[in-house]
Design a protein around this motif. Structure first.
Motif, PDB file in Angstrom:
ATOM      1  N   UNK A   1       0.829  -1.212   0.000  1.00  0.00           N
ATOM      2  CA  UNK A   1       0.000   0.000   0.000  1.00  0.00           C
ATOM      3  C   UNK A   1       0.859   1.256   0.000  1.00  0.00           C
ATOM      4  N   UNK A   2       0.498   2.177  -0.884  1.00  0.00           N
ATOM      5  CA  UNK A   2       1.063   3.531  -0.848  1.00  0.00           C
ATOM      6  C   UNK A   2       0.132   4.441  -0.059  1.00  0.00           C
ATOM      7  N   UNK A   3       0.703   5.299   0.769  1.00  0.00           N
ATOM      8  CA  UNK A   3      -0.022   6.393   1.414  1.00  0.00           C
ATOM      9  C   UNK A   3       0.634   7.695   0.963  1.00  0.00           C
ATOM     10  N   UNK A   4      -0.187   8.651   0.489  1.00  0.00           N
ATOM     11  CA  UNK A   4       0.328   9.871  -0.109  1.00  0.00           C
ATOM     12  C   UNK A   4      -0.109  11.104   0.684  1.00  0.00           C
TER      13      UNK A   4
ATOM     14  N   UNK B   1       9.902   2.371   2.096  1.00  0.00           N
ATOM     15  CA  UNK B   1      10.477   3.706   1.950  1.00  0.00           C
ATOM     16  C   UNK B   1      10.891   4.167   3.342  1.00  0.00           C
ATOM     17  N   UNK B   2      11.784   5.134   3.422  1.00  0.00           N
ATOM     18  CA  UNK B   2      12.156   5.686   4.720  1.00  0.00           C
ATOM     19  C   UNK B   2      10.932   6.360   5.337  1.00  0.00           C
ATOM     20  N   UNK B   3      10.697   6.112   6.616  1.00  0.00           N
ATOM     21  CA  UNK B   3       9.522   6.664   7.296  1.00  0.00           C
ATOM     22  C   UNK B   3       9.964   7.410   8.547  1.00  0.00           C
ATOM     23  N   UNK B   4       9.713   8.740   8.534  1.00  0.00           N
ATOM     24  CA  UNK B   4       9.930   9.558   9.723  1.00  0.00           C
ATOM     25  C   UNK B   4       8.582  10.093  10.181  1.00  0.00           C
ATOM     26  N   UNK B   5       8.587  11.059  11.071  1.00  0.00           N
ATOM     27  CA  UNK B   5       7.339  11.579  11.627  1.00  0.00           C
ATOM     28  C   UNK B   5       6.437  12.215  10.572  1.00  0.00           C
ATOM     29  N   UNK B   6       7.013  12.640   9.441  1.00  0.00           N
ATOM     30  CA  UNK B   6       6.240  13.309   8.402  1.00  0.00           C
ATOM     31  C   UNK B   6       5.857  12.386   7.260  1.00  0.00           C
ATOM     32  N   UNK B   7       6.187  11.104   7.383  1.00  0.00           N
ATOM     33  CA  UNK B   7       5.983  10.174   6.271  1.00  0.00           C
ATOM     34  C   UNK B   7       4.929   9.112   6.569  1.00  0.00           C
ATOM     35  N   UNK B   8       4.046   9.383   7.506  1.00  0.00           N
ATOM     36  CA  UNK B   8       2.972   8.444   7.793  1.00  0.00           C
ATOM     37  C   UNK B   8       3.356   7.270   8.656  1.00  0.00           C
ATOM     38  N   UNK B   9       4.014   7.480   9.801  1.00  0.00           N
ATOM     39  CA  UNK B   9       4.389   6.336  10.639  1.00  0.00           C
ATOM     40  C   UNK B   9       3.177   5.643  11.250  1.00  0.00           C
TER      41      UNK B   9
ATOM     42  N   UNK C   1       3.028   8.591  26.514  1.00  0.00           N
ATOM     43  CA  UNK C   1       4.000   7.492  26.511  1.00  0.00           C
ATOM     44  C   UNK C   1       3.377   6.156  26.130  1.00  0.00           C
ATOM     45  N   UNK C   2       2.028   6.077  26.121  1.00  0.00           N
ATOM     46  CA  UNK C   2       1.359   4.843  25.725  1.00  0.00           C
ATOM     47  C   UNK C   2       1.317   4.670  24.215  1.00  0.00           C
ATOM     48  N   UNK C   3       1.577   5.741  23.476  1.00  0.00           N
ATOM     49  CA  UNK C   3       1.525   5.680  22.019  1.00  0.00           C
ATOM     50  C   UNK C   3       2.912   5.363  21.471  1.00  0.00           C
ATOM     51  N   UNK C   4       3.022   4.259  20.768  1.00  0.00           N
ATOM     52  CA  UNK C   4       4.285   3.794  20.209  1.00  0.00           C
ATOM     53  C   UNK C   4       4.305   4.127  18.727  1.00  0.00           C
ATOM     54  N   UNK C   5       5.257   4.952  18.316  1.00  0.00           N
ATOM     55  CA  UNK C   5       5.353   5.394  16.929  1.00  0.00           C
ATOM     56  C   UNK C   5       6.504   4.671  16.248  1.00  0.00           C
TER      57      UNK C   5
ATOM     58  N   UNK D   1      -5.661  -0.853  19.459  1.00  0.00           N
ATOM     59  CA  UNK D   1      -5.942   0.438  18.816  1.00  0.00           C
ATOM     60  C   UNK D   1      -4.686   0.937  18.108  1.00  0.00           C
ATOM     61  N   UNK D   2      -4.841   1.335  16.857  1.00  0.00           N
ATOM     62  CA  UNK D   2      -3.698   1.739  16.046  1.00  0.00           C
ATOM     63  C   UNK D   2      -4.167   2.608  14.883  1.00  0.00           C
ATOM     64  N   UNK D   3      -3.218   3.207  14.201  1.00  0.00           N
ATOM     65  CA  UNK D   3      -3.521   3.902  12.949  1.00  0.00           C
ATOM     66  C   UNK D   3      -2.232   4.060  12.148  1.00  0.00           C
ATOM     67  N   UNK D   4      -2.400   4.212  10.851  1.00  0.00           N
ATOM     68  CA  UNK D   4      -1.314   4.653   9.990  1.00  0.00           C
ATOM     69  C   UNK D   4      -1.479   6.142   9.792  1.00  0.00           C
ATOM     70  N   UNK D   5      -0.575   6.937  10.314  1.00  0.00           N
ATOM     71  CA  UNK D   5      -0.705   8.385  10.236  1.00  0.00           C
ATOM     72  C   UNK D   5      -0.717   8.844   8.780  1.00  0.00           C
ATOM     73  N   UNK D   6      -1.502   9.872   8.486  1.00  0.00           N
ATOM     74  CA  UNK D   6      -1.506  10.448   7.140  1.00  0.00           C
ATOM     75  C   UNK D   6      -0.174  11.151   6.886  1.00  0.00           C
ATOM     76  N   UNK D   7       0.534  10.814   5.815  1.00  0.00           N
ATOM     77  CA  UNK D   7       1.800  11.498   5.527  1.00  0.00           C
ATOM     78  C   UNK D   7       1.571  12.987   5.285  1.00  0.00           C
TER      79      UNK D   7
END
Length: 312
Positions: free
Chosen positions: A160-163, A192-200, A231-235, A251-257
């Motif tokens: 899956x790609x997220x844009x 792909x490399x994933x940082x805080x701005x890339x949809x972790x 601290x309960x949220x693991x990124x 409970x989880x999510x894929x953050x929007x990039x």
């Protein structure tokens, strides 16, 4: 992968619906554990324990312990940059399907400006280099066998790609729980490399152990931040090739990039088939000789033994 029609309507699959909702209505953790114990025992009797799939190394034991207690376990970079390049090269001219709206399929070079989430088709995934080898590696099959306490089934395989896109996020990018089977885990691989701005990927520590509601729903960011400590949220961030295991009953999510697109591989291991899907295994022409039981929902390979056994 195609979803089964679980409610009355065109292409309604009543047996899939019954089997899927039978595990949804049992929400008490103690009752679910009893059912899981019975199913895993029956599968061990029928298919074996899967003990030959893993080595039981210290690293595997640590990952299993972390996954059991947290619901999330980092596994390190199981693909190297060259392998990630091979995968992206294979996919460069393959068609993508928009997950949020009906439109014609398109290639990566034709991505619409408004697109948020798009998937590759299974037939292009099973012929992609390195993916089936990784999904069937001793490290991942071993972790799955230990977590499920029986020989695992690969019940979903996706790319899956997220844009980055303007406007509201996709529903797939909100906090939620999955309900794929009585017990299962997913291994997610960043290509792909994933940082805080890339949809972790973000996971709520320990939430897989809590009682889930019968009716699954989405949770707002505000609701999660109000109810749980940060601290309960693991990124999960990492360079391409980074893998981690999650029990997405939590409970989880894929953050929007917000800046860079993300390509991610998802491998799901479960006790049983996930009856939310309508399975159509693809022909596999490659050289790997793979365990037919483990891979029966994903590929057809005539050279494997037991070819006359039913898929489900």
């Amino acid at each position: 992968m195609e979803y089964a029609q679980l409610t009355p309507g065109r292409r309604f699959a009543p047996l899939h619906s019954l089997l899927y909702y039978s595990q949804r209505v049992v929400t008490r953790p103690s009752l679910r554990r009893l059912v899981v114990r019975a199913l895993s025992s029956a599968l061990r009797w029928r298919e074996g324990s899967g003990e030959g799939l893993y080595a039981g190394t210290a690293e595997e034991e640590a990952a299993l312990l972390q996954l059991t207690h947290s619901g999330y376990a980092p596994l390190g970079n199981l693909l190297d940059p060259a392998q990630c390049n091979d995968i992206q090269a294979h996919l460069s001219n393959k068609l993508l399907i928009d997950r949020d709206r009906v439109r014609d399929a398109f290639t990566l070079q034709q991505v619409p400006a408004s697109l948020r989430v798009a998937d590759y088709q299974l037939r292009d995934i099973v012929t992609c280099p390195h993916i089936l080898a990784l999904a069937n590696s001793p490290a991942l099959l071993g972790l799955a066998a230990r977590y499920l306490d029986c020989k695992p089934t690969i019940s979903a395989l996706g790319l899956r790609w997220s844009f980055p896109a303007e406007g509201d996020s996709s529903a797939l990018q909100a906090f939620h729980r999955d309900s794929e089977d009585w017990r299962y885990l997913k291994v997610l691989v960043y290509l792909t490399d994933v940082d805080e701005e890339s949809g972790p990927h973000v996971y709520l520590h320990g939430s897989h152990l809590a009682r889930a509601p019968m009716r699954l729903r989405y949770y707002s960011d505000a609701e999660i931040s109000n109810d749980y400590a940060p601290t309960m949220l693991l990124t999960a961030t990492g360079t391409r090739g980074f893998c981690f295991a999650v029990d997405t009953a939590g409970i989880h999510k894929g953050t929007a990039p917000s800046n860079h697109p993300r390509l991610m591989l998802q491998i799901q291991y479960s006790l049983l088939p996930s009856y939310a899907y309508r399975y159509a295994p693809e022909d596999y022409p490659g050289p790997l000789v793979l365990d037919r039981y483990v891979n029966r929902l994903i590929i057809k390979q005539k050279s494997l033994a037991d070819t006359d056994r039913p898929l489900l």
